[in-house]
Design a protein around this motif. Sequence first.
Motif, mmCIF file in Angstrom:
data_model
loop_
_atom_site.group_PDB
_atom_site.id
_atom_site.type_symbol
_atom_site.label_atom_id
_atom_site.label_comp_id
_atom_site.label_asym_id
_atom_site.label_seq_id
_atom_site.Cartn_x
_atom_site.Cartn_y
_atom_site.Cartn_z
ATOM 1 N N PHE A 86 -14.524 27.298 -23.404
ATOM 2 C CA PHE A 86 -14.604 28.510 -22.402
ATOM 3 C C PHE A 86 -14.726 27.965 -21.127
ATOM 4 O O PHE A 86 -15.679 27.356 -20.519
ATOM 5 C CB PHE A 86 -15.934 29.315 -22.743
ATOM 6 C CG PHE A 86 -15.888 29.637 -24.291
ATOM 7 C CD1 PHE A 86 -15.162 31.190 -24.505
ATOM 8 C CD2 PHE A 86 -16.749 29.037 -25.170
ATOM 9 C CE1 PHE A 86 -15.023 31.358 -25.880
ATOM 10 C CE2 PHE A 86 -16.360 29.670 -26.449
ATOM 11 C CZ PHE A 86 -15.614 30.614 -26.871
ATOM 12 N N ASP A 87 -13.864 28.541 -19.968
ATOM 13 C CA ASP A 87 -13.548 28.070 -18.760
ATOM 14 C C ASP A 87 -14.662 28.680 -17.759
ATOM 15 O O ASP A 87 -15.098 27.896 -17.011
ATOM 16 C CB ASP A 87 -12.402 28.513 -17.953
ATOM 17 C CG ASP A 87 -11.046 27.889 -18.749
ATOM 18 O OD1 ASP A 87 -11.336 26.700 -18.974
ATOM 19 O OD2 ASP A 87 -9.804 28.263 -18.510
ATOM 20 N N HIS A 88 -15.204 29.672 -18.411
ATOM 21 C CA HIS A 88 -16.452 30.373 -17.611
ATOM 22 C C HIS A 88 -17.814 29.895 -17.840
ATOM 23 O O HIS A 88 -18.809 30.682 -17.676
ATOM 24 C CB HIS A 88 -16.305 31.793 -17.240
ATOM 25 C CG HIS A 88 -15.152 32.222 -16.462
ATOM 26 N ND1 HIS A 88 -13.774 32.138 -16.973
ATOM 27 C CD2 HIS A 88 -14.768 32.298 -15.183
ATOM 28 C CE1 HIS A 88 -12.868 32.287 -16.265
ATOM 29 N NE2 HIS A 88 -13.467 32.562 -14.942
ATOM 30 N N LEU A 89 -17.867 28.780 -18.735
ATOM 31 C CA LEU A 89 -19.239 28.570 -18.976
ATOM 32 C C LEU A 89 -19.550 26.973 -18.476
ATOM 33 O O LEU A 89 -18.625 26.302 -18.038
ATOM 34 C CB LEU A 89 -19.409 28.365 -20.608
ATOM 35 C CG LEU A 89 -19.359 29.458 -21.438
ATOM 36 C CD1 LEU A 89 -19.871 29.340 -22.860
ATOM 37 C CD2 LEU A 89 -20.360 30.653 -20.961
ATOM 38 N N THR A 90 -20.914 26.819 -18.137
ATOM 39 C CA THR A 90 -21.036 25.426 -17.335
ATOM 40 C C THR A 90 -21.211 24.237 -18.618
ATOM 41 O O THR A 90 -21.428 24.645 -19.771
ATOM 42 C CB THR A 90 -22.454 25.559 -16.780
ATOM 43 O OG1 THR A 90 -23.521 25.616 -17.696
ATOM 44 C CG2 THR A 90 -22.422 26.899 -15.972
ATOM 45 N N GLU A 93 -24.324 24.898 -20.690
ATOM 46 C CA GLU A 93 -24.173 25.922 -21.595
ATOM 47 C C GLU A 93 -23.372 25.780 -22.935
ATOM 48 O O GLU A 93 -23.486 26.081 -24.052
ATOM 49 C CB GLU A 93 -23.662 27.175 -20.871
ATOM 50 C CG GLU A 93 -24.636 27.872 -19.895
ATOM 51 C CD GLU A 93 -23.949 28.721 -18.832
ATOM 52 O OE1 GLU A 93 -24.824 29.411 -18.012
ATOM 53 O OE2 GLU A 93 -22.762 28.617 -18.887
#
Lengths: 304, 369
Positions: A86-90, A93
């Motif tokens: 997932f690109d939008h998780l750190t 995360e």
Amino acid sequence: MIRVQHLVKVYDGVKVVDRVSFEVEEGEVFGLLGPNGAGKTTTMEMIEGLREPDEGRVTIDGLDGSRQRSAVKETIGVQLQSTALFDHLTVEEIILLYGSFYRRMRPVKELLRSFDLEGKAKTLVKHLSGGQRQRLAIAIAVVHDPRVIFLDEPTTGLDPKARRSLWEIVLRLRDEGRTVFLSTHYMEEAEQLCDRVAIMDAGKVIALDSPAGLIRQLATDSVVEFLPEKDSTVGFRDLDGVKEMKWSEDGTAVVLLTDDLQATLRGLISRADEQGVALSGLRTRTATLEDVFLKRTGKRLTEG
Amino acid sequence: MKAYWRLTWAQLLLFARNKNTVIWSLFLPIFMMLALGTLMGDSGGTQFSLHVVVADEDQSAVSRELVKTFREAEGLKVSAADRDSGLKQVKSGDADLLVQLKKGLGERLASSGEKGSPNRVALYLDQTDPTVSEVGSTVVRQVIDRINKERLDYQPPVTVQEVNVQSRPLGYIDFLVPGILSLMIMTNNLNAVAATIASWRERGILRRMQGTPLSSSTFIAGQITARVMLNGLQALAVLLVAYFVYDVHVYGSWWLLLFFILLGTLTFMSMGFIIASLAKTPESAAPIAGLISFPMIFVGGIFFPVRDLPGLLQPLVKAIPIGYLTDSLRGVMNEGASLVQLWVPASVLGAWLIVSFTVAAWTFRWDVK
């Protein structure tokens, strides 16, 4: 540790994996080497339980690959070819998310440290470099401290520096006592990392041994390469020491496999003098897995 | 359980960090509500206004009185002009109707219909707009009728008394808000799930999860929870704006409203999962979802009542879930209906949920092939 028996996978009437069998020992780095399209990924994914084999069976640490799938998944860690996250998780995360899928989980800090991602814990995946992304992919493959790790072409698309750092990681995983199963189409990578290598081509395992053993099987330890003049009809096959003569893929270079480099070179030079043939680009080197592959299949491993 | 909460949390983070989600799913419905609410008039109900041009050719005391009556009539905006320019205005759409008071009208009325021809009032209207022509002609006829009756001193033996059965002051906006909620639930789930899941599958994100002990039911449960939370939050935002801007009330139970939001979310999510599984590529998933949801916007009673649709479409309307969701939300919000009163839409939605969930679970794939 891993036992693969007569694996077969058919897609659209084509056997992409054709009765593949081998065993992987505990604690070794086992390599599946072959060109793109040889069936490496399909073979790996059948072993990992991601694809159902049409025939054959897989046993991992005594567990049946198709009947004890969830127990197998707790035992193994996988990194898929070009892992998408997932690109939008750190980074943190992602590790916590994948860690939550297992019964057991290593501390996040420890993983960040051992994969050199400490400063990136709060960075979104989309802002990572290719090398960092790949290290994260391997970090989540070992998030549950698995005994067996599958790495599918882990260094493809990485620059040389990132590739070296990944090699160190692979060797460290082995030193920690894990079994590493990796696929690659870089013969250099297989030679450097693997204790044993299975060479795959067109869905079949055509050779399996340690890199040194495979080269030894060539019964030659040196290679002479040169570019003869165009339309030269001079033969080189009967020179002293030559075991095998091949033309390179593009048809310009002659490749001689020899077990007596000095005799072959002496003979080559005098033959060329006698016939008045100029030898350009003459070079010698020790045989590599590339030559093993060339000899077995008549093809080059990597194009170009 | 750990995996379930982590997945839910991760999905909520993804929602919050995706600008498109925030804009499309939160601001768009509110904007739509404000735009349509302003356009169609606020809570005052039917704010219908007709522009009437009166060409008074008679110029008698009677005709002037008539013009005055028109001016006093509710919902009419009256201007004076001659017949030809008035006709032009009606044709161009600047005015809705033209009333021509012909010469001799005053004389005819003064003599109580003894002198001259009765045909002294002409009404010009554009019948391509049925609502305007209908209402327009009714209003004009009523005015003339009243004058006729006054002149003849006519007392009707029977009169009709109109009683409003709605005890609550409901206007178009009260009708619209539940419709927007319903639309939001459909697009946020059917369209968004189809596109998201298809793209995760294509990119291999799902296959990576398949490589772990994670079960598909845990994955789907996490998705459902996160989306129900998102939809609940969005519904709350829309309802708050509706309450403070338009004084729209939820007359029924909030729990029942939440129940229908949940039911709608699950039904349309399942349909989204089915589309994601059946679409060959992620590029085709979104258009397929659009193809299914777009007509539902029109036949789902979202912007106008289902009964206004042609009879031919009625069987279709009765078959698909969106209308039932809209009806239920409207029932709870506007009429304070109970679950017992809404058992029909609730069971139809429930049936849709069971069928589509079964198909979704059956067709779900982690992998492309």
